[in-house]
Design a protein around this motif. Structure first.
Motif, PDB file in Angstrom:
ATOM      1  N   VAL A 246       0.823  -1.223   0.000  1.00  0.00           N
ATOM      2  CA  VAL A 246       0.000   0.000   0.000  1.00  0.00           C
ATOM      3  C   VAL A 246       0.850   1.263   0.000  1.00  0.00           C
ATOM      4  CG1 VAL A 246      -1.984  -1.097   1.117  1.00  0.00           C
ATOM      5  CG2 VAL A 246      -0.223   0.001   2.532  1.00  0.00           C
ATOM      6  N   TYR A 247       2.146   1.140   0.302  1.00  0.00           N
ATOM      7  CA  TYR A 247       3.001   2.332   0.293  1.00  0.00           C
ATOM      8  C   TYR A 247       4.463   1.927   0.148  1.00  0.00           C
ATOM      9  CZ  TYR A 247       4.918   6.911   1.483  1.00  0.00           C
ATOM     10  OH  TYR A 247       5.588   8.118   1.432  1.00  0.00           O
ATOM     11  N   ILE A 248       5.200   2.731  -0.618  1.00  0.00           N
ATOM     12  CA  ILE A 248       6.641   2.573  -0.780  1.00  0.00           C
ATOM     13  C   ILE A 248       7.289   3.905  -0.432  1.00  0.00           C
ATOM     14  CG2 ILE A 248       8.522   2.133  -2.410  1.00  0.00           C
ATOM     15  CD1 ILE A 248       6.514   0.411  -4.035  1.00  0.00           C
ATOM     16  N   GLY A 249       8.269   3.889   0.464  1.00  0.00           N
ATOM     17  CA  GLY A 249       8.930   5.124   0.883  1.00  0.00           C
ATOM     18  C   GLY A 249      10.397   4.885   1.173  1.00  0.00           C
ATOM     19  N   SER A 250      11.093   5.940   1.589  1.00  0.00           N
ATOM     20  CA  SER A 250      12.516   5.813   1.898  1.00  0.00           C
ATOM     21  C   SER A 250      12.945   6.939   2.827  1.00  0.00           C
ATOM     22  CB  SER A 250      13.354   5.841   0.606  1.00  0.00           C
ATOM     23  OG  SER A 250      13.272   7.118  -0.015  1.00  0.00           O
ATOM     24  N   GLY A 251      14.171   6.811   3.346  1.00  0.00           N
ATOM     25  CA  GLY A 251      14.724   7.825   4.249  1.00  0.00           C
ATOM     26  C   GLY A 251      15.201   7.183   5.536  1.00  0.00           C
TER      27      GLY A 251
ATOM     28  N   GLY B 297      -0.015   0.836 -14.443  1.00  0.00           N
ATOM     29  CA  GLY B 297       0.132   2.282 -14.281  1.00  0.00           C
ATOM     30  C   GLY B 297      -0.264   2.836 -12.934  1.00  0.00           C
ATOM     31  N   SER B 298      -0.842   2.017 -12.066  1.00  0.00           N
ATOM     32  CA  SER B 298      -1.273   2.496 -10.751  1.00  0.00           C
ATOM     33  C   SER B 298      -0.109   2.542  -9.766  1.00  0.00           C
ATOM     34  CB  SER B 298      -2.357   1.578 -10.170  1.00  0.00           C
ATOM     35  OG  SER B 298      -3.516   1.591 -10.972  1.00  0.00           O
ATOM     36  N   LEU B 299      -0.114   3.566  -8.912  1.00  0.00           N
ATOM     37  CA  LEU B 299       0.804   3.612  -7.781  1.00  0.00           C
ATOM     38  C   LEU B 299       0.165   2.869  -6.604  1.00  0.00           C
ATOM     39  CD1 LEU B 299       1.945   7.351  -7.887  1.00  0.00           C
ATOM     40  CD2 LEU B 299       3.462   5.384  -8.135  1.00  0.00           C
ATOM     41  N   PRO B 300       0.958   2.475  -5.604  1.00  0.00           N
ATOM     42  CA  PRO B 300       0.351   1.874  -4.400  1.00  0.00           C
ATOM     43  C   PRO B 300      -0.703   2.799  -3.799  1.00  0.00           C
ATOM     44  CG  PRO B 300       2.725   1.556  -4.388  1.00  0.00           C
ATOM     45  CD  PRO B 300       2.438   2.469  -5.541  1.00  0.00           C
ATOM     46  N   LEU B 301      -1.652   2.227  -3.096  1.00  0.00           N
ATOM     47  CA  LEU B 301      -2.828   2.939  -2.602  1.00  0.00           C
ATOM     48  C   LEU B 301      -2.505   4.253  -1.910  1.00  0.00           C
ATOM     49  CD1 LEU B 301      -5.875   3.071  -1.950  1.00  0.00           C
ATOM     50  CD2 LEU B 301      -5.410   1.646   0.065  1.00  0.00           C
ATOM     51  N   LEU B 302      -1.485   4.279  -1.054  1.00  0.00           N
ATOM     52  CA  LEU B 302      -1.205   5.465  -0.248  1.00  0.00           C
ATOM     53  C   LEU B 302      -0.157   6.390  -0.861  1.00  0.00           C
ATOM     54  CD1 LEU B 302      -1.187   3.827   3.312  1.00  0.00           C
ATOM     55  CD2 LEU B 302      -3.125   4.626   1.953  1.00  0.00           C
ATOM     56  N   ASN B 303       0.411   5.991  -2.007  1.00  0.00           N
ATOM     57  CA  ASN B 303       1.357   6.857  -2.727  1.00  0.00           C
ATOM     58  C   ASN B 303       0.611   7.730  -3.728  1.00  0.00           C
ATOM     59  OD1 ASN B 303       3.366   4.259  -2.266  1.00  0.00           O
ATOM     60  ND2 ASN B 303       4.503   6.191  -2.342  1.00  0.00           N
ATOM     61  N   LYS B 304       1.046   8.970  -3.845  1.00  0.00           N
ATOM     62  CA  LYS B 304       0.475   9.859  -4.845  1.00  0.00           C
ATOM     63  C   LYS B 304       1.527  10.329  -5.842  1.00  0.00           C
ATOM     64  CE  LYS B 304      -2.302  14.076  -5.354  1.00  0.00           C
ATOM     65  NZ  LYS B 304      -2.974  15.203  -4.626  1.00  0.00           N
TER      66      LYS B 304
ATOM     67  N   ARG C  26     -13.853   2.372  -1.543  1.00  0.00           N
ATOM     68  CA  ARG C  26     -14.866   2.932  -2.435  1.00  0.00           C
ATOM     69  C   ARG C  26     -14.290   4.074  -3.248  1.00  0.00           C
ATOM     70  NH1 ARG C  26     -20.392   3.294   1.285  1.00  0.00           N
ATOM     71  NH2 ARG C  26     -20.700   1.033   1.530  1.00  0.00           N
ATOM     72  N   ASN C  27     -13.368   4.814  -2.609  1.00  0.00           N
ATOM     73  CA  ASN C  27     -12.777   5.976  -3.272  1.00  0.00           C
ATOM     74  C   ASN C  27     -11.264   5.937  -3.070  1.00  0.00           C
ATOM     75  OD1 ASN C  27     -12.047   8.427  -4.321  1.00  0.00           O
ATOM     76  ND2 ASN C  27     -13.200   9.670  -2.866  1.00  0.00           N
ATOM     77  N   PHE C  28     -10.533   5.549  -4.110  1.00  0.00           N
ATOM     78  CA  PHE C  28      -9.074   5.484  -4.016  1.00  0.00           C
ATOM     79  C   PHE C  28      -8.480   6.858  -3.714  1.00  0.00           C
ATOM     80  CE2 PHE C  28      -9.532   1.327  -5.851  1.00  0.00           C
ATOM     81  CZ  PHE C  28      -8.373   0.640  -5.546  1.00  0.00           C
ATOM     82  N   ASP C  29      -9.066   7.907  -4.263  1.00  0.00           N
ATOM     83  CA  ASP C  29      -8.500   9.247  -4.094  1.00  0.00           C
ATOM     84  C   ASP C  29      -8.495   9.703  -2.636  1.00  0.00           C
ATOM     85  OD1 ASP C  29      -8.045   9.469  -6.798  1.00  0.00           O
ATOM     86  OD2 ASP C  29      -9.907  10.528  -7.224  1.00  0.00           O
ATOM     87  N   GLU C  30      -9.403   9.144  -1.838  1.00  0.00           N
ATOM     88  CA  GLU C  30      -9.464   9.521  -0.424  1.00  0.00           C
ATOM     89  C   GLU C  30      -8.169   9.183   0.310  1.00  0.00           C
ATOM     90  OE1 GLU C  30     -12.063   8.350   3.586  1.00  0.00           O
ATOM     91  OE2 GLU C  30     -12.683   7.631   1.609  1.00  0.00           O
ATOM     92  N   TRP C  31      -7.457   8.154  -0.166  1.00  0.00           N
ATOM     93  CA  TRP C  31      -6.261   7.698   0.522  1.00  0.00           C
ATOM     94  C   TRP C  31      -4.987   8.108  -0.181  1.00  0.00           C
ATOM     95  CZ3 TRP C  31      -7.154   6.077   5.225  1.00  0.00           C
ATOM     96  CH2 TRP C  31      -8.413   5.571   5.539  1.00  0.00           C
TER      97      TRP C  31
END
Length: 208
Positions: free
Chosen positions: A89-94, A151-158, A198-203
């Motif tokens: 659901v999310y990919i990050g770094s740091g 083409g989709s990013l993970p759910l919580l990545n924008k 229901r709404n991907f954009d919410e996350w």
């Protein structure tokens, strides 16, 4: 690193998500944040112990440069577009531990609230002794995810990790397993349920 449930740590503190909702409606925001902080502190301690057990007693708090993937565990995967499904659901770094605790204290806590009993999973790559830049690996994982998902990013990545193209090593030059969090489940690990908001954009972007 699998099976980290905020709900179970709430229960250990004599609370539940429902009880926390009542507290939030009744008391000041500061009081709710203290309760959240206590629960996240418990989960953070569990995360440090588990990381040390799996990595020769190394301290996750010392991983100042790394990359991480957050997923959902249990029998669940997120259904994305065109029949593609993934636990990620999310990919990050740091600074890995600092970033994860920051997420958990804020919007990742809200995400876990929505998911209730479904545990979180964490995959961590320590890059302190690697020539590979953490943002570079993050972008490579995001690109691989987008390639798999149409083409989709993970759910919580924008957003992408970088705003412009950067030189990345070919996959053949990386150690085997660099993209392990993106591999499909096999055998008993295969998810039995596909879920979607229901709404991907919410996350989208809540952790960016």
């Amino acid at each position: 690193m699998n099976g980290y449930s905020i709900e179970s740590h709430l229960k250990a503190a004599g609370l539940s998500f429902d009880a926390l909702d009542i507290v939030e409606k009744t008391f000041k925001v500061n009081g709710v944040q203290k309760l959240r902080g206590k629960v996240v502190g418990r989960l953070g301690s569990e995360l440090r112990r588990e990381y040390a057990n799996q990595n020769g007693e190394k301290d996750i708090n010392a991983v100042s440069t790394g990359c991480y993937c957050i997923g959902i565990g249990g029998e669940y995967q997120i259904r994305y577009s065109d029949g593609f499904a993934s636990r990620v659901v999310y990919i990050g770094s740091g600074n890995v531990y600092g970033r994860l605790k920051s997420h958990l204290k804020d919007k990742l806590f809200d995400f876990a609230h929505a998911m209730r009993g479904i545990p979180l999973t964490f995959h961590i790559a320590d890059l302190r002794e690697s020539k590979l830049d953490h943002k570079n690996l993050e972008q490579m994982l995001l690109d691989k995810f987008k390639s798999n998902s149409g083409g989709s990013l993970p759910l919580l990545n924008k957003n992408n990790a970088v705003n412009k193209a950067m030189d990345s090593p070919s996959e053949s030059k990386l150690k085997a397993g660099w993209d392990k969090p993106l591999h499909k489940d096999k055998g008993k690990q295969v998810a039995k349920w596909l879920i979607e908001p229901r709404n991907f954009d919410e996350w989208k972007g809540i952790l960016d």
